[in-house]
Design an enzyme around this catalytic site. Sequence first.
Site, short mmCIF file in Angstrom:
data_model
loop_
_atom_site.label_atom_id
_atom_site.label_comp_id
_atom_site.label_asym_id
_atom_site.label_seq_id
_atom_site.Cartn_x
_atom_site.Cartn_y
_atom_site.Cartn_z
N HIS A 49 0.85 -1.20 0.00
CA HIS A 49 0.00 0.00 0.00
C HIS A 49 0.88 1.25 0.00
CE1 HIS A 49 -4.00 -1.81 1.66
NE2 HIS A 49 -3.53 -2.46 0.62
N TYR A 96 -8.74 5.21 8.18
CA TYR A 96 -8.78 5.54 9.61
C TYR A 96 -9.83 6.64 9.75
CZ TYR A 96 -4.26 3.15 10.11
OH TYR A 96 -3.25 2.23 10.13
N PRO A 154 -2.75 -0.07 19.20
CA PRO A 154 -2.64 -0.65 17.86
C PRO A 154 -2.75 0.36 16.71
CG PRO A 154 -4.78 -1.14 18.82
CD PRO A 154 -3.98 -0.47 19.90
N LYS A 170 2.20 -0.76 15.17
CA LYS A 170 3.65 -0.79 15.36
C LYS A 170 4.15 -1.99 16.16
CE LYS A 170 4.67 2.79 13.06
NZ LYS A 170 5.00 2.41 11.68
N TYR A 228 4.74 6.51 9.84
CA TYR A 228 3.81 5.40 9.55
C TYR A 228 4.55 4.27 8.83
CZ TYR A 228 -0.60 3.17 8.22
OH TYR A 228 -1.64 2.28 8.07
C1 PHB Z 1 -4.67 -4.55 11.00
O1 PHB Z 1 -4.62 -4.88 9.81
O2 PHB Z 1 -5.08 -5.34 11.87
C2 PHB Z 1 -4.23 -3.17 11.35
C3 PHB Z 1 -3.75 -2.34 10.36
C4 PHB Z 1 -3.39 -1.06 10.66
C5 PHB Z 1 -3.50 -0.61 11.97
C6 PHB Z 1 -3.95 -1.43 12.96
C7 PHB Z 1 -4.32 -2.73 12.66
O3 PHB Z 1 -3.17 0.67 12.21
#
Ligand code: PHB
Length: 388
Positions: free
Chosen positions: A72, A200, A292, A296, A383
Site C-alpha cells: 500500500h 482511519y 494498535p 507498530k 507510519y
Molecule cells: C490490522 O490490519 O489489523 C491493522 C492495520 C493497521 C492498523 C492497525 C491494525 O493501524
Amino acid sequence: MRAQVCIIGGGPSGLLLSQLLHREGIDTVVLERRSRDHVLSRIRAGLLEAGTVGMLRGAGVGAGVGENGLVHGGCQLAFRNRGFRVDFERHVGKGVTIYGQTEVTRDLYDARDAMGGTVVHHAEDVVIGDADTDSPHVTYVKDGTGHRVDCDWIAGCDGFHGVSRRSIPPGVVKEFERVHPFGWLGILSDVPPVAEELIYANHPRGFALCTMRSRTRSRYYLQVPASEKAENWTEDAFWDELRRRIPDDAADNMVTGPFIEKSVAPLRSFVAEPMRWGRLFLVGDAAHIVPPTGAKGLNLAVSDVHYLSTALIQAYGGDMTGVENYSGKALARVWGAIRFSWWFTALTHRFPDQDDLAQRLQETEIAYLETSDAARKSMAEQYVGLPF
Ligand code: PHB
Ligand code: APR
C-alpha cells in the site's frame, strides 16, 4: 540440555530471533508455554514496515509475504463524512505491506521446521536462574518432568504477561504505563474490503478502522468502551455501526458477511527500561506495548530482534559492543513508536472527557494534515517506519 541462547516465548520475536541466530551457526532452544495451534490461532495486526519485510527476507522467510502481501502506497484519513489520502510513496518513497501477523508466525514456524530448529511446546513453569552471572540457566516442566537449559544468554520473548520481565529484581526496571479508556472491537470476515487502502475514521460516535488481510478478507475495528464485551455485539449491530462511522462512499461499498473472529483488545502504552539485565534481554511485547493505531507492535518486535541478533552474533566474534548498546538502541526506537502511536490514537479517537476545546484541537490537527504537505510527510515518515 545446553544451548548457546535460550529463548523464552515462541511468538514472532522468539521465532525470528532463533531463525536469524541459527543461520549464523548459533544454537538456540525456544520454550513456548502454549501449543503451536494456539499460537497460530491468535489474530493480531497485519501491517509490515519495509524494514520488517527486509528482515523477514534476510531470515529466509520472505516467500509468503512476497507472494501474498499487498503493498500500500498510502492510506485514507476520514473525518465525519470527508476523507483525504496520505501518499506515503510521494512523501517518503516507500509504502507498507499488508500481511497478517498470524501468517508471519506460520512462515516462521515452517522455516524453523525446515532448519530443524528446537521449539519446545507446553513448556510450563519456566524459571530464569543466575541471569546476572556468566552462567545463566532456565528450568521448565514438560509433561510433569523437570528440565534445565544451561546457556550463555537468555532472550525474554514471552510477551507482556511473560515471566522474563518479572524475573528481574525490583528496582532494576522502571515501567512507564498508560491504559487508554477505550478498546478496539475487531472482526474478521471473508468479504472484499470497502476500499483499496486502509481507512482511519475519526467520527463523533468513535474511531473506526477498515483494514484487510487480502482482497477477499477484511478486518474492521470499532472503538468501544474498555469494559465492552464482544458477545454484546451481533453481526448486524457491528455492520450498522461501522457503516455510520465511515464516509458514505466507503459505506456504499461495504459487503457484509459472517465473522470468522470477533474480540475486544485493550489499548495500552507501556515501556520497561532497561531492556537488559545481565545476560537476560527483553524483546518485543515483553518490554513494550503500543496502542494498535498504526500497527507498530510487531514492527517494533522485529527491530528489537534486529539489534539483538546483531549484538549476539558480534558477541560470539568477541565484540561486546552490541550487547552493551542493545537496550539504548532498542529503546530509542521504541519511544519513537510509542510517541507516534500515542499521537495517532489521540488524533483519531473520541475520549470520554473530550470537551469542546479538545474537540476543536483535534479537528484543527486533522485539517492541518489535510492542507500541509509537511504535516503529511511527517506522518508518512513515521507510519512507514523510522529506520533501524
Ligand atoms: C490490522 O490490519 O489489523 C491493522 C492495520 C493497521 C492498523 C492497525 C491494525 O493501524
Ligand atoms: N513461558 C513460555 N512461553 C511464554 C510464557 C512463559 N512463561 N509466557 C508467555 N509465553 C509465550 C506466549 O504464549 C506467546 O506465544 O510467549 C509468546 C509471546 O508472543 P507475543 O505475545 O506474540 O509477543 P512477541 O513475540 O514479542 O510478538 C510481538 O508485537 O504488539 C505485538 O501483536 C504484536 O504479538 C505481537 C508482537
